[in-house]
Write a protein that holds these residues in place. Structure first.
Motif, PDB file in Angstrom:
ATOM      1  N   VAL A   1      95.663 124.433 108.552  1.00 51.91           N
ATOM      2  CA  VAL A   1      94.306 124.034 108.893  1.00 51.91           C
ATOM      3  C   VAL A   1      94.190 123.878 110.402  1.00 51.91           C
ATOM      4  O   VAL A   1      95.038 123.245 111.032  1.00 51.91           O
ATOM      5  CB  VAL A   1      93.933 122.708 108.193  1.00 51.91           C
ATOM      6  N   GLN A   2      93.124 124.451 110.951  1.00 50.42           N
ATOM      7  CA  GLN A   2      92.850 124.284 112.379  1.00 50.42           C
ATOM      8  C   GLN A   2      91.461 123.669 112.524  1.00 50.42           C
ATOM      9  O   GLN A   2      90.529 124.025 111.805  1.00 50.42           O
ATOM     10  CB  GLN A   2      92.883 125.622 113.124  1.00 50.42           C
ATOM     11  N   LEU A   3      91.365 122.748 113.455  1.00 53.65           N
ATOM     12  CA  LEU A   3      90.098 122.081 113.728  1.00 53.65           C
ATOM     13  C   LEU A   3      89.762 122.258 115.200  1.00 53.65           C
ATOM     14  O   LEU A   3      90.589 121.941 116.064  1.00 53.65           O
ATOM     15  CB  LEU A   3      90.187 120.591 113.389  1.00 53.65           C
ATOM     16  N   GLN A   4      88.580 122.760 115.475  1.00 55.59           N
ATOM     17  CA  GLN A   4      88.147 123.003 116.841  1.00 55.59           C
ATOM     18  C   GLN A   4      86.909 122.178 117.123  1.00 55.59           C
ATOM     19  O   GLN A   4      85.833 122.466 116.618  1.00 55.59           O
ATOM     20  CB  GLN A   4      87.842 124.489 117.045  1.00 55.59           C
ATOM     21  N   ALA A   5      87.073 121.151 117.951  1.00 53.28           N
ATOM     22  CA  ALA A   5      85.963 120.261 118.290  1.00 53.28           C
ATOM     23  C   ALA A   5      85.299 120.710 119.585  1.00 53.28           C
ATOM     24  O   ALA A   5      85.962 121.241 120.483  1.00 53.28           O
ATOM     25  CB  ALA A   5      86.467 118.831 118.429  1.00 53.28           C
ATOM     26  N   SER A   6      84.010 120.465 119.667  1.00 53.89           N
ATOM     27  CA  SER A   6      83.258 120.808 120.869  1.00 53.89           C
ATOM     28  C   SER A   6      82.018 119.923 120.952  1.00 53.89           C
ATOM     29  O   SER A   6      81.707 119.185 120.011  1.00 53.89           O
ATOM     30  CB  SER A   6      82.849 122.281 120.839  1.00 53.89           C
ATOM     31  N   GLY A   7      81.313 120.014 122.086  1.00 54.12           N
ATOM     32  CA  GLY A   7      80.055 119.300 122.231  1.00 54.12           C
ATOM     33  C   GLY A   7      80.093 118.100 123.150  1.00 54.12           C
ATOM     34  O   GLY A   7      79.060 117.504 123.440  1.00 54.12           O
ATOM     35  N   GLY A   8      81.269 117.726 123.592  1.00 50.28           N
ATOM     36  CA  GLY A   8      81.361 116.594 124.498  1.00 50.28           C
ATOM     37  C   GLY A   8      80.784 116.925 125.864  1.00 50.28           C
ATOM     38  O   GLY A   8      80.486 118.082 126.174  1.00 50.28           O
ATOM     39  N   GLY A   9      80.613 115.898 126.665  1.00 51.21           N
ATOM     40  CA  GLY A   9      80.080 116.100 128.005  1.00 51.21           C
ATOM     41  C   GLY A   9      79.634 114.802 128.633  1.00 51.21           C
ATOM     42  O   GLY A   9      79.943 113.721 128.121  1.00 51.21           O
ATOM     43  N   LEU A  10      78.926 114.928 129.723  1.00 53.33           N
ATOM     44  CA  LEU A  10      78.407 113.758 130.445  1.00 53.33           C
ATOM     45  C   LEU A  10      76.970 113.500 130.016  1.00 53.33           C
ATOM     46  O   LEU A  10      76.135 114.425 130.030  1.00 53.33           O
ATOM     47  CB  LEU A  10      78.469 114.014 131.944  1.00 53.33           C
ATOM     48  N   VAL A  11      76.685 112.265 129.669  1.00 54.88           N
ATOM     49  CA  VAL A  11      75.334 111.892 129.257  1.00 54.88           C
ATOM     50  C   VAL A  11      75.016 110.521 129.835  1.00 54.88           C
ATOM     51  O   VAL A  11      75.911 109.681 130.016  1.00 54.88           O
ATOM     52  CB  VAL A  11      75.215 111.894 127.712  1.00 54.88           C
ATOM     53  N   GLN A  12      73.755 110.313 130.131  1.00 57.87           N
ATOM     54  CA  GLN A  12      73.335 109.011 130.650  1.00 57.87           C
ATOM     55  C   GLN A  12      73.216 107.997 129.526  1.00 57.87           C
ATOM     56  O   GLN A  12      72.993 108.369 128.365  1.00 57.87           O
ATOM     57  CB  GLN A  12      71.988 109.145 131.360  1.00 57.87           C
ATOM     58  N   PRO A  13      73.358 106.727 129.849  1.00 59.73           N
ATOM     59  CA  PRO A  13      73.144 105.693 128.825  1.00 59.73           C
ATOM     60  C   PRO A  13      71.776 105.860 128.175  1.00 59.73           C
ATOM     61  O   PRO A  13      70.778 106.124 128.859  1.00 59.73           O
ATOM     62  CB  PRO A  13      73.228 104.392 129.628  1.00 59.73           C
ATOM     63  N   GLY A  14      71.765 105.734 126.869  1.00 62.75           N
ATOM     64  CA  GLY A  14      70.535 105.948 126.120  1.00 62.75           C
ATOM     65  C   GLY A  14      70.338 107.368 125.652  1.00 62.75           C
ATOM     66  O   GLY A  14      69.433 107.646 124.849  1.00 62.75           O
ATOM     67  N   GLY A  15      71.169 108.265 126.130  1.00 60.51           N
ATOM     68  CA  GLY A  15      71.043 109.670 125.781  1.00 60.51           C
ATOM     69  C   GLY A  15      71.695 110.013 124.459  1.00 60.51           C
ATOM     70  O   GLY A  15      72.209 109.143 123.744  1.00 60.51           O
ATOM     71  N   SER A  16      71.675 111.314 124.147  1.00 64.63           N
ATOM     72  CA  SER A  16      72.207 111.805 122.876  1.00 64.63           C
ATOM     73  C   SER A  16      73.138 112.989 123.095  1.00 64.63           C
ATOM     74  O   SER A  16      73.011 113.718 124.083  1.00 64.63           O
ATOM     75  CB  SER A  16      71.055 112.242 121.956  1.00 64.63           C
ATOM     76  N   LEU A  17      74.042 113.164 122.159  1.00 65.89           N
ATOM     77  CA  LEU A  17      74.936 114.318 122.120  1.00 65.89           C
ATOM     78  C   LEU A  17      75.233 114.631 120.664  1.00 65.89           C
ATOM     79  O   LEU A  17      75.214 113.734 119.814  1.00 65.89           O
ATOM     80  CB  LEU A  17      76.264 114.031 122.824  1.00 65.89           C
ATOM     81  N   ARG A  18      75.520 115.892 120.400  1.00 67.12           N
ATOM     82  CA  ARG A  18      75.988 116.277 119.075  1.00 67.12           C
ATOM     83  C   ARG A  18      77.336 116.954 119.194  1.00 67.12           C
ATOM     84  O   ARG A  18      77.488 117.968 119.881  1.00 67.12           O
ATOM     85  CB  ARG A  18      75.002 117.216 118.365  1.00 67.12           C
ATOM     86  N   LEU A  19      78.303 116.376 118.526  1.00 69.64           N
ATOM     87  CA  LEU A  19      79.633 116.958 118.471  1.00 69.64           C
ATOM     88  C   LEU A  19      79.759 117.843 117.241  1.00 69.64           C
ATOM     89  O   LEU A  19      79.154 117.556 116.198  1.00 69.64           O
ATOM     90  CB  LEU A  19      80.694 115.854 118.423  1.00 69.64           C
ATOM     91  N   SER A  20      80.542 118.892 117.374  1.00 68.55           N
ATOM     92  CA  SER A  20      80.808 119.793 116.263  1.00 68.55           C
ATOM     93  C   SER A  20      82.304 119.969 116.099  1.00 68.55           C
ATOM     94  O   SER A  20      83.064 119.873 117.070  1.00 68.55           O
ATOM     95  CB  SER A  20      80.167 121.165 116.511  1.00 68.55           C
ATOM     96  N   CYS A  21      82.715 120.243 114.882  1.00 68.67           N
ATOM     97  CA  CYS A  21      84.118 120.501 114.599  1.00 68.67           C
ATOM     98  C   CYS A  21      84.185 121.572 113.521  1.00 68.67           C
ATOM     99  O   CYS A  21      83.749 121.342 112.390  1.00 68.67           O
ATOM    100  CB  CYS A  21      84.818 119.227 114.141  1.00 68.67           C
TER     101      CYS A  21
END
Length: 120
Positions: A1-21
């Protein structure tokens, strides 16, 4: 099994991000998938889990109401929608998959991690 995560980054407080794997390989008999995180100098902690059999989700108290874990079975992809991000959410986020072998033993697998930075 291989898992590849992505979606991280720099965001300001109060902001949003979506991570994927994205999961690939021998991904049958998946019991659950989770997101963990590890902030600098701290232990890895469980953030959210989704149970494969019925889609039940659980969250740590620190993210409840702000993060949503979901899974697209057709795409073999796990997501973590993060909203109202706080500086305390900054960490390396890891996806985790647990599958059961033929003896029903739990076998964990880890992705490589994706860095989330929350800063103004």
């Amino acid at each position: 099994v291989q898992l590849q995560a992505s979606g991280g980054g720099l965001v300001q407080p109060g902001g949003s991000l979506r991570l994927s794997c994205v999961a690939s390989g021998s991904i049958s008999n998946i019991n659950r998938m989770s997101w963990y995180r590890q902030a600098s100098g701290k232990q890895r902690e469980l953030v959210a889990t989704i149970i494969s059999s019925d889609g039940t989700t659980t969250y740590s108290d620190s993210v409840k109401g702000r993060f949503v874990i979901s899974r697209d079975n057709a795409k073999n992809t796990l997501y973590l929608q993060m909203s109202s991000l706080e500086p305390e959410d900054a960490a390396v986020y890891y996806c985790n998959l647990v599958r059961l072998d033929w003896l029903s033993r739990a076998l964990p697998y880890w992705g490589q991690g994706t860095l989330v930075t929350v800063s103004s």
